[in-house]
Design a protein around this motif. Structure first.
Motif, PDB file in Angstrom:
ATOM      1  N   TYR A 233       0.863  -1.181   0.000  1.00 50.75           N
ATOM      2  CA  TYR A 233       0.000   0.000   0.000  1.00 50.75           C
ATOM      3  C   TYR A 233       0.896   1.225   0.000  1.00 50.75           C
ATOM      4  N   GLY A 235       1.464   5.731   0.270  1.00 53.13           N
ATOM      5  CA  GLY A 235       0.972   6.999   0.798  1.00 53.13           C
ATOM      6  C   GLY A 235       0.503   6.880   2.236  1.00 53.13           C
TER       7      GLY A 235
ATOM      8  N   THR F  10      -2.250   2.190  -7.148  1.00 52.24           N
ATOM      9  CA  THR F  10      -1.047   3.030  -7.095  1.00 52.24           C
ATOM     10  C   THR F  10       0.071   2.497  -7.998  1.00 52.24           C
ATOM     11  N   SER F  37      -3.399   7.265  -8.361  1.00 52.99           N
ATOM     12  CA  SER F  37      -3.698   7.604  -6.970  1.00 52.99           C
ATOM     13  C   SER F  37      -2.413   7.644  -6.154  1.00 52.99           C
ATOM     14  N   GLU F  38      -2.346   8.543  -5.165  1.00 49.72           N
ATOM     15  CA  GLU F  38      -1.121   8.671  -4.374  1.00 49.72           C
ATOM     16  C   GLU F  38      -1.166   7.880  -3.081  1.00 49.72           C
ATOM     17  N   MET F  39      -2.279   7.254  -2.807  1.00 50.83           N
ATOM     18  CA  MET F  39      -2.293   6.398  -1.610  1.00 50.83           C
ATOM     19  C   MET F  39      -3.243   5.241  -1.842  1.00 50.83           C
ATOM     20  N   GLY F  40      -2.881   4.114  -1.244  1.00 49.22           N
ATOM     21  CA  GLY F  40      -3.753   2.958  -1.367  1.00 49.22           C
ATOM     22  C   GLY F  40      -3.028   1.754  -1.950  1.00 49.22           C
ATOM     23  N   SER F  53      -8.882   2.111  -1.484  1.00 56.97           N
ATOM     24  CA  SER F  53      -8.496   2.898  -2.653  1.00 56.97           C
ATOM     25  C   SER F  53      -9.249   4.229  -2.710  1.00 56.97           C
ATOM     26  N   GLY F  56      -7.554   7.894  -1.725  1.00 58.28           N
ATOM     27  CA  GLY F  56      -6.650   8.379  -2.780  1.00 58.28           C
ATOM     28  C   GLY F  56      -7.425   8.878  -3.991  1.00 58.28           C
TER      29      GLY F  56
END
Lengths: 242, 242, 242, 242, 242, 242
Positions: A233, A235, F10, F37-40, F53, F56
């Motif tokens: 994962y 971020g 990501t 996406s920047e996170m997940g 998800s 993000g």
């Protein structure tokens, strides 16, 4: 039997009310506690809030699994994160909407739901469909009180009570389902006032989890609800991965 | 809390098995007994049997009301006479099919029902629809063992177990629901054998009644489920009238 | 062709009205009679009444089979005991609700049902679903006249007529279905008054049975509707067993 | 009572077969004839054929109204033009699919349809849904014989019979519905061969029209099915306008 | 990319309006024209009109195929002849009702349809069901203006606008769907007036066809929508056969 | 017209493939980009992954709104966070599952979905129901290839192609819907191989957003999808609040 009620919003005062309502119905052999989510919105009143309440909820489930909790209640009427929580937990996870609606379905031909804001009516109708309760759910009614105002607005109790009375009348319902965990402590008051059965989902879900633990049923561990596959994962949410 | 389990067929041996399964899950404060219907068929395996089991069931409910019973389980998977019983009783009346199906709905995406005779498959599908469980009920399977042979046929346990295993596989189900009160005592055995959750409706319904009594909900007393209007009855059924 | 109309309540006066309405539509080659149930309630106005009308109905079907009757009408709008009666009879058994609703479905986009008491509205909605008539049934309306008062209350005809007129208007229906066998003799009067087709189920079901006999279709004798397995019956209902 | 059966394809030989089957069930007081459409396809085996059979059918209905016909059967299993025909006619218009499916619904839990070409299976499923017969229709099966070959192919009778036998077995059905007017004359043969009730829609629809005339119901004359508003038509279809 | 919009009524003035609305949204590489049907009713306001508009529509599709047209819009909200047209065409054929409803489904929980005459309300509900849009379609409302009066009645714009405003309010809808191709040019006016998204099906369908051509999808050529089998046609419709 | 495709997992390599497929169909006047996406999670293969998800994805939507993006595609077949994203964005937000299913619905009677892992089959069925596509979705089939292996497994293309061929055959479908954004680049290859239309949701959703921008429709700004009420957020997700 260890049951944990998770409040997926981050308002501790609400968790305390919820815990009292859950403990009031739990059986003698049941160890029950309630926890507040550590991240997310102060209250859940939109799809946005609901979506962002889920990481905190899932963190609470993961911690519960480490601590030996055997069953969980998700104490928000949108039942946020229910499917994902069921992947993580070995024992039962029950949402207050599903428990309340199913309980109400035994009381006659149909129930009405009384919720907080108008913008949540559609989601409640979706839940009724998801749980097969469409044919029992005769109407969803908002009383246009924000979640946190249930505790602070001096007129809240009266407004909710009257909305319940009107809903039962309009829909010719056999029961009222309270559409917000923050209404849990109003349940017996409203029932006495309007003379129609009123179901609070926090109590109903607590008893459902307890019953499932008594029956000894646990998910099968295979298929859709098996533990999710481990993966990286990124971020802010990196701690959720492996 | 006084709960009564009514076996609507007239075979006492079956009532004893049922009573044991119900008592095994009832809580400490619960007074539970099981009674056998005094009129009707020795087992319920057709629409005819089911229709004719209802007068005996209703007589048992009427006697229960006089004796202060607070909640009832109808211990036959067809849930015979459920609506009529709800008119007579002040407290909750729960059928084992509705309780078992709702409980199983919390365990994943869907369940299979394993029942006795092929001729009861259609009725079970009707019940799934009636309770909003259609989308969870992935299949109904008969093992072609008559109800009373469940106790006497030495191969019954094996046949039912294999039918459950096959049903879970075919339907890709997350749980098995046992489709006959006479299978109640096989529940934990089958669960251990097949590694999939198995729900016995007698236990599930007992816990549902107990939960509803804990929640303090009673029917509203008005509308469709109010006490039926008093009127003359004729013939053998005269005692049912006023 | 021998057709028997069974009135499953025990009020002979109502059987006479029903018989006249059925005979008025039967074809020349049809031998039709109507019989009154010998046990059960004087009228059917609750789930309780309906459940307890079934043994008398089934006794009438059994006697009919011995006497060579070829087809049956169940002359109560709840269609009580329909599935069980189909197990017993070799020829067609038709309920007045199913026949009336299907006939009305040919008259346009949808119909309204006008029934006696409010407490029967829910059951009528269930029947519409059971027969696939949900999408045609645009509303069920009660006129709050008890079944036996249809004959004795001097205002009954006017109240029912006005309820039919209002139902057609409110639901924008193409037809009215009369929701009680006791309304059969009002059918042409109401049709003339309100200018909308009105369907009486007694006449509709009589013609449906007659049509099925003309077509020569009989149930297949296997599966769910085969003769029920013989078995002991106990108590008052012992005569129903073997 | 004057009833007209309209064959919406333009093959006269098929009209003769249809007329015989209809006359075989019509009552003594019924004047029944069958007519062949004067424009359109020789057989109806596609959406295209069906759409183009409708003008000829509607011309036949218009002529019937001028000639005092009181009720109509549309003798093609797609029930082409049914809604438009109902606008034109004062009396009942019944499609053979709706009549056959409703009749079959009284024979147990469900029926199978056996039709000609695979490409018509989808339309038949649509009809089942339209008439509320979805829950009774357990399967639609093609025997891949073109409509006009039913009369000319020496193996047709055998192939259709075996398709019916297989359909009843596969679907565990209580009845077979013949999915083409051209199969009408095979009905009793197949029934005798396979031991399951078989319904021919031509006969079923004839009896339904006759029953509706006996009941004296006519459409209300207002709303969706009122006579269509008069207006200019252009081109080949100018004769259809005003 | 060659797209043709077919107006299935025979009023050329309406085709011009439709063409303008379609061209206003077509992409740069798209060659779009609109044609008027050469046979059938001047406007489509009944099942009768709709049925009789289909031959002209199908003739237009056949000509289009000969001329190398790649995709079609059927510019009448009843989507007449859609299935038959799909059999004839190699490329996509899209009805304005299906396109408008699907587009509106992306704008929130549900839409209202505002149509011309009350007698078309039922058909619109049927279309919503056919396209799976039942759960999004919150209401169908007529403004009781005949199709051709949309252009000539000086109050038409105001009446339709107010009907749209009222529908959005009553149904609590997230969008309005215009229920007639003749309303296409009112779309942006109404949107500006009522502050709710308004969808015109002509524009929506044009874009849907264009998207499908961009995706390069064409029907598979086998099964239900394969070219219909060649066969003789009789009477006025002989030119449609082979 | 500025359209942004958001890849809610990501993995940047997957975003590149997605961007190419989207750009290949976008019109000349469309400015399109794709963001990761920047996170997940690195891929989305469980309810857990999907739930996590969403933050993000929502961050990407918020940034898009600040940058003047007018419409969005959510490029994961679970359509994660769709409702919440619609609250945040002023313009259209389209999921690839809804766009693909709706596009496929125009190609005939029904489609099959071919997805990655078996554990996602249930969610896909849920989406079909949510979008009203249940009646068109004839089957969901997994090929048991993890999302990221679609790019790395040398057999992936062959396995997915064969799964599509088998699905079309088994379900007798008119089209295949690819059940994962990671399959976008396989679309034309599979179509050529199996001779059945194949729909990639990334391309379909890009065109749907573009069409909605061309139509000029924007959400109404009131009701369920209005901007969510501002409120405090806690923990890791504090940046999402106000």
């Amino acid at each position: 039997m260890r049951i944990r009620v998770v409040n997926p919003n981050t308002t501790r005062a609400m968790t305390e009310t919820i815990e009292q309502c859950a403990k009031a119905v739990a059986g003698h052999g049941t160890l029950l506690d309630a926890v507040t989510s550590e991240m997310g919105p102060a209250s859940i009143e939109s799809h946005y809030d609901e979506a962002l309440s889920v990481p905190g909820l899932l963190a609470a489930i993961r911690r519960g699994e480490q601590e030996g909790v055997e069953g969980y209640v998700i104490a928000c009427f949108g039942d946020p994160g229910l499917d994902a929580a069921r992947e993580l937990a070995c024992g039962p996870v029950i949402g207050i909407a599903e428990a309340a609606m199913q309980t109400a379905s035994h009381l006659g031909r149909g129930f009405s739901v009384v919720t907080t804001l108008n913008r949540t009516v559609g989601s409640t109708e979706d839940l009724a469909q998801r749980y097969g309760m469409e044919r029992f759910c005769r109407g969803v009614h908002a009383c246009e009180i924000p979640v946190l105002a249930l505790d602070t607005d001096p007129d809240a109790r009266k407004i909710v009570t009257e909305a319940c009375r009107a809903a039962a009348e309009t829909d010719r319902s056999d029961a009222i389902v309270l559409g917000c965990a923050g209404m849990a402590d109003l349940c017996s008051h409203i029932r006495d006032e309007i003379g129609v059965p009123v179901i609070d989902g926090v109590a109903a879900a607590t008893l459902t989890v307890q019953s499932m633990l008594t029956l000894g049923v646990r998910k099968s561990g295979r298929g859709e609800f098996a533990m999710p596959p481990a993966k990286p994962y990124a971020g802010l949410l990196r701690p959720f991965g492996v």
